[in-house]
Design an enzyme around this catalytic site. Structure first.
Site, mmCIF file in Angstrom:
data_model
loop_
_atom_site.group_PDB
_atom_site.id
_atom_site.type_symbol
_atom_site.label_atom_id
_atom_site.label_comp_id
_atom_site.label_asym_id
_atom_site.label_seq_id
_atom_site.Cartn_x
_atom_site.Cartn_y
_atom_site.Cartn_z
ATOM 1 N N THR A 204 0.807 -1.225 0.000
ATOM 2 C CA THR A 204 0.000 0.000 0.000
ATOM 3 C C THR A 204 0.836 1.269 0.000
ATOM 4 O O THR A 204 0.301 2.362 -0.158
ATOM 5 C CB THR A 204 -0.918 0.042 1.231
ATOM 6 N N TRP A 215 7.242 -2.895 14.036
ATOM 7 C CA TRP A 215 8.133 -4.057 14.063
ATOM 8 C C TRP A 215 9.228 -3.898 15.107
ATOM 9 O O TRP A 215 9.672 -4.886 15.700
ATOM 10 C CB TRP A 215 8.725 -4.294 12.676
ATOM 11 N N HIS A 262 6.553 -12.439 9.692
ATOM 12 C CA HIS A 262 7.044 -11.188 9.104
ATOM 13 C C HIS A 262 7.538 -11.428 7.675
ATOM 14 O O HIS A 262 7.246 -10.644 6.763
ATOM 15 C CB HIS A 262 8.169 -10.636 9.983
ATOM 16 N N CYS A 400 -2.146 2.053 8.718
ATOM 17 C CA CYS A 400 -2.829 1.765 7.449
ATOM 18 C C CYS A 400 -3.943 0.761 7.712
ATOM 19 O O CYS A 400 -3.687 -0.324 8.252
ATOM 20 C CB CYS A 400 -1.822 1.214 6.445
ATOM 21 N N CYS A 403 -3.389 -2.672 6.085
ATOM 22 C CA CYS A 403 -2.299 -3.379 6.777
ATOM 23 C C CYS A 403 -2.766 -3.849 8.148
ATOM 24 O O CYS A 403 -2.413 -4.945 8.597
ATOM 25 C CB CYS A 403 -1.088 -2.469 6.933
#
Length: 477
Positions: A204, A215, A262, A400, A403
């Site tokens: 995105t 993260w 991840h 987002c 996300c």
């Protein structure tokens, strides 16, 4: 008409060209050339009795297409989620302004009536599941009885305020003692259904400080760290493969689960990347090889990229084992949506997937975890669970919406897998939200392993490529 035919011809030529490039790359790959991104993708998966090649063959040849079909069924494609929850850890950055970050929720009348009725039963409301008339009722429900019949057949569920408070405390304790993931409250105001097939996981453009902080918090504040020697000045905050190998099994498992998930998310973004606006304004999405190399090439990841890629196979095996362990429960589940023909096909698809999964014998062995001294094992298990619960809360800090949607779903899927593995079969109970997240999360891992093969084919013969890309200063790509 001529304009339309030209456009169709151009699209056909573009697809053919893409297929030819991939086919040529796959033929080239037979020469034995292997790009450095994939230098760890052979031999045994760490902490598992299984080889990478066996996992890839099983997934790509037997599971991938079956899962793709299953996840288009109404029971699995509608995920109920609250995207309006505020971040509990730091000030909200606000929503992403990019159009690609937006999520399109489903209008209530597009949600199968059986899903809504099932939720009402699970919360003790006076409604019963019943095979619906064609198309259900005018109000969207599947219950064909009159209001009077419902009233007369309903149980008197009134209890004192004192008993209600006690029951609530007991239920919260029972639920939380087994959960590895914080689920959205089904009754909260912001809950809405999302059709996952209409909101695919893509790149995105969400990046920068906000994405890095997510993260960074997961790895540096919630993953376990190696024990620090008494005379040491301390470890670097970055976990490396070498430092992870020094930890006990349970702490290694935690890190590899997170790292594998991840890596899977990174692969999805590289495989569904906006390549251009396309001809006549039509967007073109596809594989971005340079982005893949940036995230997994050892030269741009301090040598860690290939190990992270291998951790994907570890996470896949853990979730595969969880579904196999819960297979008896799923075989008894009705997967009811209120649509007869759809439900029949869905039941067949689920049984087919479960039967295929049972054929794979080298699952992850969870019985080797949390052994030894009972008190220490319990303390470590609680710490393991609390760390993962915290990661599930961090998902509400993603800026987002798209996300956040896919992050919450995949973390909940992995949390459900852990709940299955470390709960007794007799006490195991799963909500629809958990089942949907588990299978969709497994579908994402399956897609990643399939897409690794495509990147492997396209990057074959590229081992001599010495193109220098900017090295990331952070491992959180």
């Amino acid at each position: 008409m001529v304009y339309v035919m030209r456009l169709m011809l151009l699209c056909f030529c573009f697809v053919c060209l893409q297929d030819k490039v991939l086919l040529d790359a796959q033929k080239h790959n037979k020469s034995g050339a292997l790009h450095r991104c994939f230098c760890e993708l052979d031999g045994q998966v760490d902490d598992c009795n299984c080889k990478v090649e066996s996992v890839a063959d099983f997934n790509n040849l037997k599971i991938y297409e079956r899962l793709r079909t299953l996840l288009t069924r109404n029971f699995f494609k509608f995920f109920k989620v609250n995207l309006d929850k505020t971040c509990p850890f730091w000030p909200d950055d606000g929503s992403c302004a990019l159009e690609s970050c937006a999520v399109c929720p489903c209008p209530d009348d597009q949600v199968p009536c059986g899903l809504k009725d099932k939720e009402e039963i699970s919360h003790g409301k006076e409604k019963y599941l019943k095979e619906p008339e064609a198309g259900g009722n005018a109000d969207g429900s599947c219950d064909s009885r009159s209001d009077e019949e419902i009233r007369l057949s309903a149980l008197d569920t009134t209890i004192s305020k004192e008993s209600e408070a006690a029951f609530k405390t007991w239920m919260e304790h029972d639920d939380n003692s087994a959960d590895f993931c914080e689920l959205d409250d089904e009754q909260s105001v912001g809950m809405q259904y999302v059709d996952m097939t209409l909101n695919p996981e893509r790149y995105t453009g969400y990046k920068g400080e906000s994405a890095w902080r997510i993260w960074n918090s997961i790895y540096n504040e919630n993953c376990f760290k190696p024990d620090q020697p008494a005379n040491s000045e301390g470890y670097k905050s970055l976990l490396t493969d070498k430092s992870v190998r020094e930890m006990c099994l349970e702490k290694r498992v935690f890190y590899r689960l997170v790292s594998g998930l991840h890596s899977s998310i990174n692969i999805h973004l590289c495989a569904n990347y906006l390549l251009s606006g396309g001809l006549f304004g039509v967007e073109t999405w596809g594989l971005n090889v340079n982005e893949f190399k940036k995230r997994f090439d050892p030269e741009t990841t301090d040598g860690e990229g290939p190990i992270r890629l291998k951790n994907l196979y570890f996470t896949y095996l853990v979730v595969l084992r969880a579904i196999a362990k819960a297979a008896p429960l799923f075989e008894q589940e009705t997967f009811y949506t209120g649509e007869d023909k759809e439900d029949e096909r869905l039941q067949d698809d689920v049984i087919d997937v479960l039967h295929t999964i049972k054929q794979f014998s080298n699952h992850f062995n969870e019985s080797t975890m949390f052994q030894g001294d009972k008190l220490q094992a319990k303390r470590l298990k609680d710490e393991f669970r609390n760390h993962f619960l915290n990661i599930s809360r961090i998902m509400d800090c993603v800026g987002c919406d798209k996300c956040k949607l896919w992050g919450k779903l995949q973390i909940q899927g992995l949390g459900t897998a852990l709940k299955i593995l470390f709960s007794s079969p007799e006490s195991l109970s799963l909500r629809r939200q958990e089942i949907v997240a588990l299978f969709n999360g497994f579908g994402r891992l399956s897609s990643s392993i399939y897409e690794v093969r495509e990147f492997q084919a396209l990057l074959s013969g590229d081992t001599a490529d010495k193109e220098k890309m900017p090295s990331s200063k952070s491992p959180f790509l």
